[in-house]
Scaffold this motif. Structure first.
Motif, PDB file in Angstrom:
ATOM      1  N   MET A  73       0.829  -1.197   0.000  1.00  0.00           N
ATOM      2  CA  MET A  73       0.000   0.000   0.000  1.00  0.00           C
ATOM      3  C   MET A  73       0.870   1.257   0.000  1.00  0.00           C
ATOM      4  SD  MET A  73      -2.952   1.072   2.752  1.00  0.00           S
ATOM      5  CE  MET A  73      -1.770   1.333   4.066  1.00  0.00           C
ATOM      6  N   HIS A  74       1.931   1.254   0.792  1.00  0.00           N
ATOM      7  CA  HIS A  74       2.832   2.405   0.840  1.00  0.00           C
ATOM      8  C   HIS A  74       3.486   2.637  -0.522  1.00  0.00           C
ATOM      9  CE1 HIS A  74       3.448   1.979   5.477  1.00  0.00           C
ATOM     10  NE2 HIS A  74       2.226   2.316   5.148  1.00  0.00           N
ATOM     11  N   ALA A  75       3.899   1.564  -1.163  1.00  0.00           N
ATOM     12  CA  ALA A  75       4.514   1.688  -2.490  1.00  0.00           C
ATOM     13  C   ALA A  75       3.506   2.253  -3.483  1.00  0.00           C
ATOM     14  CB  ALA A  75       5.035   0.334  -2.964  1.00  0.00           C
ATOM     15  N   ALA A  76       2.259   1.801  -3.396  1.00  0.00           N
ATOM     16  CA  ALA A  76       1.215   2.310  -4.297  1.00  0.00           C
ATOM     17  C   ALA A  76       0.942   3.786  -4.028  1.00  0.00           C
ATOM     18  CB  ALA A  76      -0.068   1.491  -4.134  1.00  0.00           C
ATOM     19  N   GLU A  77       0.944   4.182  -2.742  1.00  0.00           N
ATOM     20  CA  GLU A  77       0.737   5.595  -2.400  1.00  0.00           C
ATOM     21  C   GLU A  77       1.820   6.458  -3.032  1.00  0.00           C
ATOM     22  OE1 GLU A  77       0.875   5.600   1.854  1.00  0.00           O
ATOM     23  OE2 GLU A  77      -1.228   5.049   2.075  1.00  0.00           O
ATOM     24  N   LYS A  78       3.061   6.016  -2.904  1.00  0.00           N
ATOM     25  CA  LYS A  78       4.170   6.783  -3.474  1.00  0.00           C
ATOM     26  C   LYS A  78       4.033   6.885  -4.988  1.00  0.00           C
ATOM     27  CE  LYS A  78       7.464   5.717   0.178  1.00  0.00           C
ATOM     28  NZ  LYS A  78       8.712   5.067   0.547  1.00  0.00           N
ATOM     29  N   GLU A  79       3.614   5.795  -5.626  1.00  0.00           N
ATOM     30  CA  GLU A  79       3.449   5.807  -7.072  1.00  0.00           C
ATOM     31  C   GLU A  79       2.336   6.766  -7.491  1.00  0.00           C
ATOM     32  OE1 GLU A  79       2.526   2.722 -10.754  1.00  0.00           O
ATOM     33  OE2 GLU A  79       3.052   1.931  -8.785  1.00  0.00           O
ATOM     34  N   VAL A  80       1.234   6.776  -6.752  1.00  0.00           N
ATOM     35  CA  VAL A  80       0.125   7.691  -7.053  1.00  0.00           C
ATOM     36  C   VAL A  80       0.585   9.133  -6.917  1.00  0.00           C
ATOM     37  CG1 VAL A  80      -2.111   8.517  -6.210  1.00  0.00           C
ATOM     38  CG2 VAL A  80      -1.731   6.080  -6.506  1.00  0.00           C
ATOM     39  N   ILE A  81       1.315   9.428  -5.859  1.00  0.00           N
ATOM     40  CA  ILE A  81       1.812  10.795  -5.643  1.00  0.00           C
ATOM     41  C   ILE A  81       2.740  11.196  -6.781  1.00  0.00           C
ATOM     42  CG2 ILE A  81       3.287  12.232  -4.171  1.00  0.00           C
ATOM     43  CD1 ILE A  81       2.108  10.618  -1.763  1.00  0.00           C
ATOM     44  N   ASN A  82       3.661  10.310  -7.140  1.00  0.00           N
ATOM     45  CA  ASN A  82       4.601  10.621  -8.221  1.00  0.00           C
ATOM     46  C   ASN A  82       3.885  10.782  -9.560  1.00  0.00           C
ATOM     47  OD1 ASN A  82       6.846  10.622  -6.543  1.00  0.00           O
ATOM     48  ND2 ASN A  82       7.218   8.452  -6.822  1.00  0.00           N
ATOM     49  N   ASN A  83       2.887   9.927  -9.829  1.00  0.00           N
ATOM     50  CA  ASN A  83       2.124  10.046 -11.068  1.00  0.00           C
ATOM     51  C   ASN A  83       1.338  11.347 -11.114  1.00  0.00           C
ATOM     52  OD1 ASN A  83       3.057   7.589 -12.030  1.00  0.00           O
ATOM     53  ND2 ASN A  83       1.260   6.447 -11.369  1.00  0.00           N
ATOM     54  N   PHE A  84       0.769  11.744  -9.982  1.00  0.00           N
ATOM     55  CA  PHE A  84       0.038  13.009  -9.921  1.00  0.00           C
ATOM     56  C   PHE A  84       0.972  14.182 -10.208  1.00  0.00           C
ATOM     57  CE2 PHE A  84      -1.387  16.710  -7.434  1.00  0.00           C
ATOM     58  CZ  PHE A  84      -2.591  16.959  -8.073  1.00  0.00           C
ATOM     59  N   GLN A  85       2.132  14.151  -9.564  1.00  0.00           N
ATOM     60  CA  GLN A  85       3.105  15.219  -9.799  1.00  0.00           C
ATOM     61  C   GLN A  85       3.507  15.271 -11.265  1.00  0.00           C
ATOM     62  OE1 GLN A  85       6.138  14.142  -6.899  1.00  0.00           O
ATOM     63  NE2 GLN A  85       5.746  16.069  -5.846  1.00  0.00           N
ATOM     64  N   GLN A  86       3.752  14.119 -11.853  1.00  0.00           N
ATOM     65  CA  GLN A  86       4.153  14.075 -13.263  1.00  0.00           C
ATOM     66  C   GLN A  86       3.038  14.581 -14.159  1.00  0.00           C
ATOM     67  OE1 GLN A  86       7.335  13.329 -14.279  1.00  0.00           O
ATOM     68  NE2 GLN A  86       6.549  14.226 -16.144  1.00  0.00           N
ATOM     69  N   SER A  87       1.788  14.230 -13.858  1.00  0.00           N
ATOM     70  CA  SER A  87       0.648  14.704 -14.633  1.00  0.00           C
ATOM     71  C   SER A  87       0.535  16.214 -14.579  1.00  0.00           C
ATOM     72  CB  SER A  87      -0.663  14.074 -14.134  1.00  0.00           C
ATOM     73  OG  SER A  87      -0.646  12.693 -14.351  1.00  0.00           O
ATOM     74  N   VAL A  88       0.674  16.771 -13.389  1.00  0.00           N
ATOM     75  CA  VAL A  88       0.625  18.230 -13.226  1.00  0.00           C
ATOM     76  C   VAL A  88       1.754  18.873 -13.995  1.00  0.00           C
ATOM     77  CG1 VAL A  88       0.854  20.117 -11.565  1.00  0.00           C
ATOM     78  CG2 VAL A  88      -0.598  18.164 -11.027  1.00  0.00           C
ATOM     79  N   SER A  89       2.931  18.296 -13.915  1.00  0.00           N
ATOM     80  CA  SER A  89       4.080  18.825 -14.632  1.00  0.00           C
ATOM     81  C   SER A  89       3.843  18.780 -16.144  1.00  0.00           C
ATOM     82  CB  SER A  89       5.340  18.029 -14.273  1.00  0.00           C
ATOM     83  OG  SER A  89       6.462  18.535 -14.961  1.00  0.00           O
ATOM     84  N   ASN A  90       3.284  17.666 -16.635  1.00  0.00           N
ATOM     85  CA  ASN A  90       3.007  17.541 -18.063  1.00  0.00           C
ATOM     86  C   ASN A  90       1.983  18.578 -18.521  1.00  0.00           C
ATOM     87  OD1 ASN A  90       4.792  15.408 -18.246  1.00  0.00           O
ATOM     88  ND2 ASN A  90       3.201  13.839 -18.158  1.00  0.00           N
ATOM     89  N   ILE A  91       0.964  18.803 -17.709  1.00  0.00           N
ATOM     90  CA  ILE A  91      -0.046  19.812 -18.063  1.00  0.00           C
ATOM     91  C   ILE A  91       0.583  21.192 -18.103  1.00  0.00           C
ATOM     92  CG2 ILE A  91      -2.134  20.977 -17.234  1.00  0.00           C
ATOM     93  CD1 ILE A  91      -3.046  18.185 -16.195  1.00  0.00           C
ATOM     94  N   ASP A  92       1.424  21.488 -17.122  1.00  0.00           N
ATOM     95  CA  ASP A  92       2.079  22.794 -17.052  1.00  0.00           C
ATOM     96  C   ASP A  92       2.973  23.036 -18.272  1.00  0.00           C
ATOM     97  OD1 ASP A  92       0.808  23.431 -14.715  1.00  0.00           O
ATOM     98  OD2 ASP A  92       2.548  23.104 -13.417  1.00  0.00           O
ATOM     99  N   THR A  93       3.632  21.994 -18.741  1.00  0.00           N
ATOM    100  CA  THR A  93       4.561  22.192 -19.874  1.00  0.00           C
ATOM    101  C   THR A  93       3.815  22.225 -21.193  1.00  0.00           C
ATOM    102  OG1 THR A  93       5.004  19.808 -19.952  1.00  0.00           O
ATOM    103  CG2 THR A  93       6.530  21.176 -18.693  1.00  0.00           C
ATOM    104  N   CYS A  94       2.568  21.734 -21.237  1.00  0.00           N
ATOM    105  CA  CYS A  94       1.796  21.745 -22.479  1.00  0.00           C
ATOM    106  C   CYS A  94       1.126  23.106 -22.715  1.00  0.00           C
ATOM    107  CB  CYS A  94       0.698  20.676 -22.437  1.00  0.00           C
ATOM    108  SG  CYS A  94       1.350  19.002 -22.577  1.00  0.00           S
ATOM    109  N   SER A  95       0.966  23.893 -21.677  1.00  0.00           N
ATOM    110  CA  SER A  95       0.253  25.172 -21.799  1.00  0.00           C
ATOM    111  C   SER A  95       1.011  26.186 -22.603  1.00  0.00           C
ATOM    112  CB  SER A  95      -0.040  25.749 -20.414  1.00  0.00           C
ATOM    113  OG  SER A  95      -0.832  24.839 -19.697  1.00  0.00           O
TER     114      SER A  95
END
Length: 95
Positions: A73-95
């Motif tokens: 569960m902890h590993a999955a939490e970290k992956e979700v957090i990292n994926n969210f950060q990457q998604s936000v970063s990708n959106i920011d760079t696409c603008s």
């Protein structure tokens, strides 16, 4: 990258370290419980639990399985957090 999610890097790092610390404390507490159960579940200083020992061993094994699930569960939490950060970063760079 944390700044892009609405909090500063320092706040994010503090929250992340607190989460990891709480998780480690929880796992440590389970280890202590298992150790204490093992200490009293023995001959020559324990409960002399010849008939109960298999059930106590099952309890210790179950606690270990719970720990494994928590680690996953902890590993999955970290992956979700990292994926969210990457998604936000990708959106920011696409603008």
């Amino acid at each position: 990258m944390a700044g892009k999610t609405g909090i500063s890097d320092a706040e994010y790092n503090t929250l992340y370290k607190n989460l990891e610390g709480a998780q480690e404390d929880f796992m440590s507490a389970i280890d202590q419980i298992k150790n204490k159960i093992s200490e009293v579940n023995c001959k020559g200083g324990g409960f002399y639990t010849e008939n109960v020992t298999p059930n106590v061993q099952k309890l210790i094994q179950t606690l270990s399985q719970i720990q494994d699930s928590i680690r996953q569960m902890h590993a999955a939490e970290k992956e979700v957090i990292n994926n969210f950060q990457q998604s936000v970063s990708n959106i920011d760079t696409c603008s």
